[in-house]
Design an enzyme around this catalytic site. Sequence first.
Site, mmCIF file in Angstrom:
data_model
loop_
_atom_site.group_PDB
_atom_site.id
_atom_site.type_symbol
_atom_site.label_atom_id
_atom_site.label_comp_id
_atom_site.label_asym_id
_atom_site.label_seq_id
_atom_site.Cartn_x
_atom_site.Cartn_y
_atom_site.Cartn_z
ATOM 1 N N ARG A 52 0.825 -14.881 0.958
ATOM 2 C CA ARG A 52 0.091 -14.584 2.285
ATOM 3 C C ARG A 52 -1.518 -15.284 2.301
ATOM 4 N NH1 ARG A 52 1.033 -8.585 3.990
ATOM 5 N NH2 ARG A 52 1.319 -8.475 1.718
ATOM 6 N N PHE B 116 -16.590 -11.300 -8.987
ATOM 7 C CA PHE B 116 -16.277 -12.214 -7.568
ATOM 8 C C PHE B 116 -17.311 -13.401 -7.385
ATOM 9 C CE2 PHE B 116 -12.739 -10.688 -5.106
ATOM 10 C CZ PHE B 116 -12.343 -9.651 -6.166
ATOM 11 N N LYS C 26 -2.973 -15.286 -5.799
ATOM 12 C CA LYS C 26 -3.885 -15.111 -6.985
ATOM 13 C C LYS C 26 -2.772 -14.983 -8.079
ATOM 14 C CE LYS C 26 -4.934 -10.567 -7.207
ATOM 15 N NZ LYS C 26 -5.797 -9.365 -6.827
ATOM 16 N N LYS D 174 -7.523 -11.672 6.675
ATOM 17 C CA LYS D 174 -7.634 -10.792 8.272
ATOM 18 C C LYS D 174 -8.607 -9.913 8.346
ATOM 19 C CE LYS D 174 -4.584 -7.006 6.979
ATOM 20 N NZ LYS D 174 -5.651 -5.694 7.028
ATOM 21 N N GLY E 17 -14.269 -21.735 -6.722
ATOM 22 C CA GLY E 17 -12.515 -22.282 -6.611
ATOM 23 C C GLY E 17 -12.328 -22.898 -5.357
ATOM 24 N N LYS F 80 15.011 -2.856 3.261
ATOM 25 C CA LYS F 80 13.898 -2.777 2.307
ATOM 26 C C LYS F 80 14.089 -1.359 1.560
ATOM 27 C CE LYS F 80 9.349 -3.994 2.912
ATOM 28 N NZ LYS F 80 8.020 -3.723 3.674
ATOM 29 N N PHE G 52 -8.198 0.663 -1.395
ATOM 30 C CA PHE G 52 -8.913 -0.515 -2.046
ATOM 31 C C PHE G 52 -8.232 -1.140 -3.283
ATOM 32 C CE2 PHE G 52 -11.832 2.499 -0.201
ATOM 33 C CZ PHE G 52 -12.664 1.432 0.483
ATOM 34 N N VAL H 3 0.833 -1.279 -0.098
ATOM 35 C CA VAL H 3 -0.030 -0.033 0.042
ATOM 36 C C VAL H 3 0.778 1.193 0.047
ATOM 37 C CG1 VAL H 3 -1.839 1.208 1.303
ATOM 38 C CG2 VAL H 3 -1.817 -0.956 1.294
ATOM 39 N N CYS I 268 -5.768 -9.457 2.711
ATOM 40 C CA CYS I 268 -6.621 -8.517 3.056
ATOM 41 C C CYS I 268 -7.851 -9.576 3.589
ATOM 42 C CB CYS I 268 -7.056 -7.767 2.053
ATOM 43 S SG CYS I 268 -5.994 -6.308 1.697
#
Length: 443
Positions: free
Chosen positions: A324, A246, A317, A260, A250, A35, A143, A11, A257
């Site tokens: 994660r 959506f 994905k 959690k 699957g 980082k 978002f 983000v 996101c």
Amino acid sequence: MKIGVIGTGYVGLIQAVGLAHLGFKVVAYDIDSSKIEILKKGTPPIYEKGLKELLHQNRERIIFTSSVEDLKGSEVVFVCVGTPQDAKGKANLNFVFSAIESLKPLLTGKEIVVLKSTVPVGTNRKVQKFVGNKAFVVSNPEFLREGIAVDDFFNPERVVLGFGENHPKWVMEKMLKIYEYFLKKEVPFVVTNWESAELIKYASNTFLAMKISFINELARLSEKVGADIKDVAKGMGLDSRIGNKFLNAGIGWGGSCFPKDVSALIWQFKEWEIEPKLPKATKEINEEQILWFLNKIRKHYGGNLSGTFALLGLAFKPYTDDLRESPSLKLAEMLIEEGAFVKGYDYIEGARKNVKKLVEVKTSTRYSYGLIVCDELKTAVEGVDGVIIAVEYKEWNRENWKEISKLVRNKALFDGRNILKEELIRELIKDGWHYEGVGVKPK
Ligand code: UDX
């Protein structure tokens, strides 16, 4: 205007680079100096389409730093640190508060502190109390979808801004000035109070997860009654009140996101002593879905999963290296636990590298010696007893299945994302493959 960003994860980094591209001078701070060193060299530590190029393009407008003092003089500071879930599923706000704590001595009373991190309802109010009159706190949830986050930054479907009731007018005016680019593009703005802005984020993610869980649960029924979930989803999605997005059945949702945020929303309901019926069911269905799919595979092999499987797709994905809560890796773990040997492959090199790192941790018993990562699809499918598609890459359709047919030991294909096209499925079945999807009937 100098803008500060705290946290250079998915983000924060995109917020920093995006704002720099819009012309702002940005100071991006992260406590993790390793980082920052990578970023100073111009390499994003994560894979995100278009990010590297955008970073190069705007390099001179961003300062990457691991010393918080460099944020001094920023008129607006975006807080973009993680809010992972704790053991109970509650959002852990330690990173948010430690960021605010280190920022506080630099504030003079004229700054705006924007919480972009996903935080439980009431957090902006708490942070305002903590900073007192040294800054004005604004909620501005993000978002961004991983994999297309850069595009999402420049083309958002909405901008949500939450303010405190006593904020002076200039606070909102300054926020609208920062986001002028989006106002000009006629992106809808939702200007509201802190609590509503905070809830919009949790509600949106939980609603999307709920849509997926609903279609997944329906897929199980479809299989029993002889319906085809793809047609069912198509028929439902054509109703504009439902929408077609959506609704892809699957092996379930994962990522940084949904898991959690659904858990954190459940927790918030509980704190207010309201039964979180739908969020709870959403989570439970997701946990069951992968077991349901594993059971389908197990059944095909007469209960014995001691063979070798090609696992296609490793991240949570497509087009990301983020592992994660990856349903694919959960499936790998479960298969290994039942005696299988798994050969994983993902199109994204970073995803393969990240899994290799996990496998290399010899002390971890999670995958013990049951998982290897292949750099080529060919190697992954060679000699296997079954092929499992775990990530919804359309690219699987364009692979040379004739060659794959020759390489596998047993022609069994489990499409955990219903991603293969009907025509290809027909060809594969003709070629002797056993095909199984999620709630579908090959036509
Ligand atoms: C999500 C939200 O979409 C985004 O708005 C928010 O800011 C962060 O969380 P992201 O985590 O990047 O974004 O992933 P998303 O594309 O939403 O997919 C989440 C999971 O759902 C993936 O595991 C995906 O495979 C799965 N999914 C998605 C389905 O199983 N079926 C679908 O129809 C869509």
